[in-house]
Motif scaffolding. Structure first.
Motif, PDB file in Angstrom:
ATOM      1  N   LYS A 256      10.620   3.989 -48.383  1.00  0.00           N
ATOM      2  CA  LYS A 256       9.690   5.095 -48.143  1.00  0.00           C
ATOM      3  C   LYS A 256      10.334   6.115 -47.220  1.00  0.00           C
ATOM      4  CE  LYS A 256       5.463   2.388 -48.762  1.00  0.00           C
ATOM      5  NZ  LYS A 256       4.830   3.219 -49.779  1.00  0.00           N
ATOM      6  N   GLY A 257      10.690   7.278 -47.766  1.00  0.00           N
ATOM      7  CA  GLY A 257      11.316   8.321 -46.975  1.00  0.00           C
ATOM      8  C   GLY A 257      10.302   9.243 -46.342  1.00  0.00           C
ATOM      9  N   GLU A 258       9.703   8.796 -45.251  1.00  0.00           N
ATOM     10  CA  GLU A 258       8.611   9.549 -44.629  1.00  0.00           C
ATOM     11  C   GLU A 258       9.014  10.231 -43.330  1.00  0.00           C
ATOM     12  OE1 GLU A 258       5.681   6.576 -44.033  1.00  0.00           O
ATOM     13  OE2 GLU A 258       5.153   6.382 -46.153  1.00  0.00           O
ATOM     14  N   THR A 259      10.063   9.733 -42.699  1.00  0.00           N
ATOM     15  CA  THR A 259      10.367  10.232 -41.359  1.00  0.00           C
ATOM     16  C   THR A 259      11.860  10.196 -41.082  1.00  0.00           C
ATOM     17  OG1 THR A 259       9.828   9.945 -39.005  1.00  0.00           O
ATOM     18  CG2 THR A 259      10.124   7.958 -40.283  1.00  0.00           C
ATOM     19  N   LYS A 263      13.317  11.685 -44.171  1.00  0.00           N
ATOM     20  CA  LYS A 263      12.181  12.570 -44.430  1.00  0.00           C
ATOM     21  C   LYS A 263      12.458  13.470 -45.625  1.00  0.00           C
ATOM     22  CE  LYS A 263       8.895  15.619 -42.143  1.00  0.00           C
ATOM     23  NZ  LYS A 263       8.526  16.312 -40.893  1.00  0.00           N
ATOM     24  N   GLY A 264      11.537  13.454 -46.582  1.00  0.00           N
ATOM     25  CA  GLY A 264      11.715  14.259 -47.788  1.00  0.00           C
ATOM     26  C   GLY A 264      12.254  13.466 -48.957  1.00  0.00           C
ATOM     27  N   GLY A 266      10.914  10.713 -50.127  1.00  0.00           N
ATOM     28  CA  GLY A 266       9.815  10.173 -50.917  1.00  0.00           C
ATOM     29  C   GLY A 266       9.990   8.680 -51.124  1.00  0.00           C
ATOM     30  N   ASP A 267       9.204   8.130 -52.018  1.00  0.00           N
ATOM     31  CA  ASP A 267       9.286   6.697 -52.305  1.00  0.00           C
ATOM     32  C   ASP A 267      10.247   6.474 -53.467  1.00  0.00           C
ATOM     33  OD1 ASP A 267       7.372   6.625 -50.410  1.00  0.00           O
ATOM     34  OD2 ASP A 267       5.764   5.870 -51.692  1.00  0.00           O
ATOM     35  N   LYS A 285       9.707   2.746 -37.319  1.00  0.00           N
ATOM     36  CA  LYS A 285       9.192   2.842 -38.682  1.00  0.00           C
ATOM     37  C   LYS A 285      10.049   1.945 -39.566  1.00  0.00           C
ATOM     38  CE  LYS A 285       6.471   4.753 -41.768  1.00  0.00           C
ATOM     39  NZ  LYS A 285       5.012   4.602 -41.725  1.00  0.00           N
TER      40      LYS A 285
END
Length: 369
Positions: A256-259, A263-264, A266-267, A285
């Motif tokens: 999960k690319g959330e932070t 970041k950016g 996505g999954d 995280k």
């Protein structure tokens, strides 16, 4: 599921001091009743003495298993070698099945004999990656997918003086995390990585490298040596404890690319494998599987237990394109997966092998056994 199984040995088949415990060469061949082909590296010199000495030191029943010899990494005209080939066949009674020429091929190497550590550094590549060449480096083939990108230059670093001008730092796997952590601290490499991380340079740790990025590494059972506890680089809020049981597992799951560095992204689905003694826990995280930490990200720092993480094209393209974007370069996306690239290189090997080795003789060995 297969008609043929090729078992690769490791090192010399006549290590007399440890022969009684041999499970990787002639001992294993005996267990499974397999014929043996001896492969000799001429690039290291003394190939005829090596072949003759190896066969001579074998027990009679072991010698009977050796059905042929292949000479590897020959540079030059094979006709000049022929008198030597005839003589060694006469002395040993074992046929030479072929002479493989020395040629460039981008496939995985053994960490102990690879020449990739000594590659000449390119001055024209757009992206420079510094890989910390740990004393006990392992699974360094994790870097191969980066090498497949023509605009990426990979330098294996052994001194802090070599750091500072890269776009990405990777701390790879280790056969002894605590000793390697101690070593890079004594060499000033650890302190330099911490300093560089404050500039925003991406730092990625894989397996042992992941453990090194944390607050501390604990070894209460003395798995890796006498040091029971050693502070890590402190770049991730995690701690690792060396346990008696080793984790060995295949992994397919969601990243999960959330932070932070991801970041950016996505999954995305990623696959890889884990093989490590340590159990890691932390507050960053994280990505978990069966309540086990698999990866952690904080700002420009990313750590993971997944070997083969860069084999995942979407992940690698994302990391490299972020670097290209920061440098004002055009983004690129890979035209093939790393598995496809690897097969392309293996096809080259197959062609050269068939051209230089007596395949009919090999098939005959298989039929007779």
């Amino acid at each position: 599921e297969n008609q043929i199984c090729v078992i690769e040995g490791a090192g010399s088949p006549v290590e007399l001091n440890i022969k009684q415990d041999d499970i990787v060469n002639m001992g294993l061949a005996e267990m499974v009743d397999a014929p043996v082909i001896l492969v000799a590296d001429i690039d290291r010199g003394g190939v005829f003495a090596s072949i003759y000495g190896t066969i001579s030191l074998m027990e009679p029943e072991e010698r009977a298993r050796v059905k042929g010899v292949i000479i590897n990494k020959f540079r030059g005209n094979v006709d000049i070698l022929k008198p030597g080939l005839e003589k060694i066949e006469e002395l040993t009674g074992v046929p030479i099945l072929g002479v493989m020429p020395y040629f460039e091929l981008d496939i995985e190497d053994e960490d102990g004999v690879t020449e990739k550590f000594n590659k000449i550094k390119s001055k024209t590549a757009d992206i420079t990656v510094s890989v910390i060449k740990l004393k006990h480096i392992s699974n360094f083939t994790d870097i191969d997918a980066l090498l497949a990108n023509k605009d990426v230059n990979v330098n294996y670093v052994t001194s802090f003086h070599e750091l500072g001008n890269e776009d990405l730092i990777i701390i790879p796997g280790s056969k002894n995390t605590i000793d390697d952590l101690k070593d890079i601290k004594e060499k000033g490499i650890a302190q330099e990585i911490i300093k560089i991380s404050r500039k925003g340079t991406p730092i990625i740790g894989i397996c042992g490298g992941f453990q090194i990025l944390g607050g501390k590494v604990l070894d209460p059972y003395g798995i890796e040596g006498d040091i029971k506890e050693l502070p890590g680089l402190g770049l991730l809020d995690i701690e690792t404890t060396m346990e008696k049981e080793k984790v060995t597992t295949q992994y397919t799951g969601l990243l999960k690319g959330e932070t932070g560095l991801l970041k950016g992204l996505g999954d995305i689905q990623v696959k890889g494998y884990e093989i490590h003694q340590g159990v890691t826990e932390g507050k960053e995280k994280s990505i978990t599987l069966d309540n086990r930490l698999v990866a952690t990200v904080k700002d420009n720092i990313f750590g993971t237990y997944l070997h083969g993480i860069f084999d995942n094209r979407e992940f690698t393209d994302f990391i490299l394109n972020n670097i290209r974007e920061k440098k004002g370069l055009e983004k690129k996306n890979s035209t093939m997966t790393f598995d496809e690239y690897r097969l392309q290189e293996l096809d080259k090997l197959e062609k050269i092998f068939r051209e230089n080795v007596d395949m009919e003789a090999i098939y005959k060995i298989l039929e007779e056994n």
